[in-house]
Design a protein around this motif. Structure first.
Motif, short mmCIF file in Angstrom:
data_model
loop_
_atom_site.label_atom_id
_atom_site.label_comp_id
_atom_site.label_asym_id
_atom_site.label_seq_id
_atom_site.Cartn_x
_atom_site.Cartn_y
_atom_site.Cartn_z
N VAL A 289 0.82 -1.21 0.00
CA VAL A 289 0.00 0.00 0.00
C VAL A 289 0.86 1.26 0.00
N THR A 290 0.48 2.20 -0.85
CA THR A 290 1.03 3.55 -0.82
C THR A 290 -0.10 4.51 -0.50
N LEU A 291 0.04 5.25 0.59
CA LEU A 291 -0.98 6.21 1.01
C LEU A 291 -0.45 7.63 0.79
N VAL A 292 -1.16 8.38 -0.05
CA VAL A 292 -0.81 9.77 -0.34
C VAL A 292 -1.81 10.64 0.43
N SER A 293 -1.33 11.39 1.40
CA SER A 293 -2.26 12.07 2.32
C SER A 293 -2.01 13.56 2.42
N GLY A 294 -3.12 14.30 2.40
CA GLY A 294 -3.09 15.70 2.78
C GLY A 294 -2.97 15.82 4.28
N PRO A 295 -2.93 17.04 4.82
CA PRO A 295 -2.76 17.22 6.27
C PRO A 295 -3.94 16.66 7.07
N THR A 296 -3.67 15.80 8.02
CA THR A 296 -4.69 15.26 8.92
C THR A 296 -4.11 15.18 10.33
N ARG A 297 -4.96 14.83 11.28
CA ARG A 297 -4.50 14.59 12.66
C ARG A 297 -4.41 13.10 12.95
N LEU A 298 -4.45 12.28 11.93
CA LEU A 298 -4.48 10.84 12.11
C LEU A 298 -3.08 10.25 12.21
N THR A 299 -2.98 9.10 12.88
CA THR A 299 -1.72 8.38 12.98
C THR A 299 -1.43 7.66 11.66
N LYS A 300 -0.20 7.73 11.23
CA LYS A 300 0.17 7.05 9.99
C LYS A 300 -0.10 5.55 10.14
N PRO A 301 -0.79 4.94 9.18
CA PRO A 301 -1.06 3.50 9.28
C PRO A 301 0.23 2.69 9.24
N ALA A 302 0.25 1.60 9.98
CA ALA A 302 1.42 0.73 10.00
C ALA A 302 1.49 -0.09 8.71
N GLY A 303 2.70 -0.33 8.26
CA GLY A 303 2.89 -1.24 7.14
C GLY A 303 2.56 -0.66 5.78
N VAL A 304 2.49 0.67 5.66
CA VAL A 304 2.21 1.27 4.36
C VAL A 304 3.28 2.31 4.05
N LYS A 305 3.50 2.54 2.75
CA LYS A 305 4.37 3.63 2.32
C LYS A 305 3.56 4.92 2.40
N PHE A 306 4.08 5.91 3.11
CA PHE A 306 3.32 7.14 3.38
C PHE A 306 3.96 8.32 2.67
N ILE A 307 3.16 9.05 1.89
CA ILE A 307 3.65 10.24 1.20
C ILE A 307 2.77 11.43 1.60
N GLN A 308 3.36 12.44 2.19
CA GLN A 308 2.63 13.64 2.63
C GLN A 308 2.60 14.66 1.51
N ILE A 309 1.40 15.20 1.24
CA ILE A 309 1.28 16.28 0.24
C ILE A 309 0.48 17.41 0.86
N GLN A 310 0.44 18.55 0.14
CA GLN A 310 -0.32 19.70 0.60
C GLN A 310 -1.35 20.12 -0.45
N ALA A 311 -0.91 20.69 -1.54
CA ALA A 311 -1.81 21.25 -2.54
C ALA A 311 -2.22 20.21 -3.58
N ALA A 312 -3.27 20.55 -4.35
CA ALA A 312 -3.79 19.65 -5.36
C ALA A 312 -2.76 19.34 -6.44
N ALA A 313 -1.96 20.32 -6.81
CA ALA A 313 -0.93 20.10 -7.84
C ALA A 313 0.07 19.05 -7.39
N GLU A 314 0.41 19.08 -6.10
CA GLU A 314 1.35 18.09 -5.55
C GLU A 314 0.70 16.71 -5.51
N LEU A 315 -0.59 16.67 -5.18
CA LEU A 315 -1.32 15.40 -5.17
C LEU A 315 -1.37 14.82 -6.58
N GLN A 316 -1.68 15.66 -7.57
CA GLN A 316 -1.75 15.19 -8.95
C GLN A 316 -0.42 14.59 -9.39
#
Length: 395
Positions: free
Chosen positions: A229-256
């Motif tokens: 799993v690769t999770l691409v996430s905007g800003p949240t207060r949630l704990t990063k899920p275990a066992g996944v690749k985590f990518i933090q983004i901010q704006a829509a252009a970065e998400l795209q």
């Protein structure tokens, strides 16, 4: 279930008599079962009943002459694979939510790291109380599974919601949730979650109310079912899920950019992020000062990331989310077709009890040339697993 160590925590209520049948269901399934009871529970059914059913001593308090282990609550917590609280009174739910450890049952539960399953049973007025709702929301947010009580005749002599479900239904529910499916093994799953943030100046931005909970639940479910799993996430207060690749983004252009970069390497792509529709044409380099006059912002449309992925997909299963307030099915079906999706998850965000920031959700799954499938109000973790069940039917 035959390899599991199951601990049944029984708290006080008229429904205690049903717990004996639930214990029997686990024993019949081959599980090793132990029981712990509060003092109140023992006034309804004798601990001897459960000792006979489980062929194990029943935990009742901290008394050294009753428990063989020196630190019996820790020993029991460490032994546990599955913890079941049934019937779960408003009192034990409150203690679990607040981390109170003042009895053997509440202390052992606090020490238990294994999955917990709570089956509430209480009067309808207690079930509907705001404090109970807050406590249940806390348990769900902590990853504890909560089963909705049944409706029917209550001990008080009238009908309402709050009855303990039938033991066989409870067993099936727990068995379902605890099953260690690995049906996504070998699949690469790309998921977006949370809001995007579009800066106006160094301190202000445009965004939305998305908490990211649904996307994170999907990432957790996919990882547990064996996916990469690769999770691409905007800003949240949630704990990063275990066992996944985590990518933090901010704006829509970065998400795209991030989604398109990872798209070709994925088997299943789920766009659960709530993407801002607009961004500011010119971001101010310094904080915009208030001068007593109206401020006009020139907003530019953000690209439709999901539609763009639909145009370039080559064999991927593409799943989108739609947040609607009216004409749900009509609007949802248009998006399904227009964006070249395999599956659309339709949310009614006009309701305050589900969707944005809520612990629960209720969605409709739309597929081309199929009748919509309603997933009735339940936890986002449960809905995540049902979404993947539907995705696997597409493969």
């Amino acid at each position: 279930m035959s390899t599991k160590h199951v601990v049944i925590y029984i708290t006080g209520g008229i429904a205690v008599y049903k717990a004996a049948q639930l214990v029997r269901e686990f024993v019949k399934a081959g599980a090793q079962v132990k029981v712990a009871m509060t003092d109140a529970a023992q006034t309804f059914v004798s601990p001897q009943t459960f000792a006979v059913l489980t062929k194990n001593p029943v935990y009742t308090d901290f008394s050294a002459n009753q428990q063989r282990e020196f630190v019996s609550h820790i020993e029991l917590a460490d032994w546990t694979d599955i913890a079941v609280v049934v019937p779960a009174t408003a009192n034990i739910i409150a203690k679990m939510a607040l981390g109170i450890a003042d009895t053997f049952v509440s202390t052992a539960l606090l020490a238990t790291a294994a999955p917990k399953y709570v089956i509430p049973a209480m009067n309808e007025k207690m079930w509907q109380n705001a404090a109970t709702k807050r406590n249940l929301a806390t348990l769900k947010n902590d990853g504890i599974a909560v089963m909705e009580p049944a409706e029917g005749f209550l001990a008080e002599g009238y009908s309402g919601k709050g009855r303990m479900p039938e033991p066989l239904d409870i067993f099936k529910w727990i068995n379902n949730l605890s099953a260690e499916k690995q049906d996504l093994a070998g699949r690469k799953v790309l998921i977006s979650a949370g809001p995007t943030v579009e800066p106006i100046d160094p301190v202000r931005y445009l965004s939305n109310h998305s908490s990211g909970k649904m996307g994170y639940a999907l990432a957790n479910a996919a990882a547990k079912r064996g996916a990469e799993v690769t999770l691409v996430s905007g800003p949240t207060r949630l704990t990063k899920p275990a066992g996944v690749k985590f990518i933090q983004i901010q704006a829509a252009a970065e998400l795209q950019e991030t989604m398109e970069k990872n798209f070709s390497k994925s088997d299943i792509v789920i766009m659960a992020a709530a993407v801002s529709d607009y961004h500011v044409d010119q971001v101010a380099p310094q904080k915009i000062k208030k001068n007593g006059q109206d401020l006009e912002l020139h907003l530019v449309s953000n690209p439709d990331i999901l539609a763009g992925l639909g145009q370039i997909k080559k064999g991927q299963i593409l799943v989108g989310f739609a947040a609607e307030t009216e004409n749900l099915l009509a609007n949802g079906n248009k998006k399904l077709q227009k964006k070249n999706l395999d599956l659309l998850v339709l949310n009614d965000v006009s309701r305050t009890d589900i969707g944005f920031n809520a612990e629960d959700n209720e969605v409709r799954l739309l597929r081309a040339r199929r009748e919509p499938r309603l997933i009735a109000k339940s936890s986002k973790d449960q809905i995540a697993n049902q979404i993947f069940d539907e995705i696997l039917n597409l493969a």
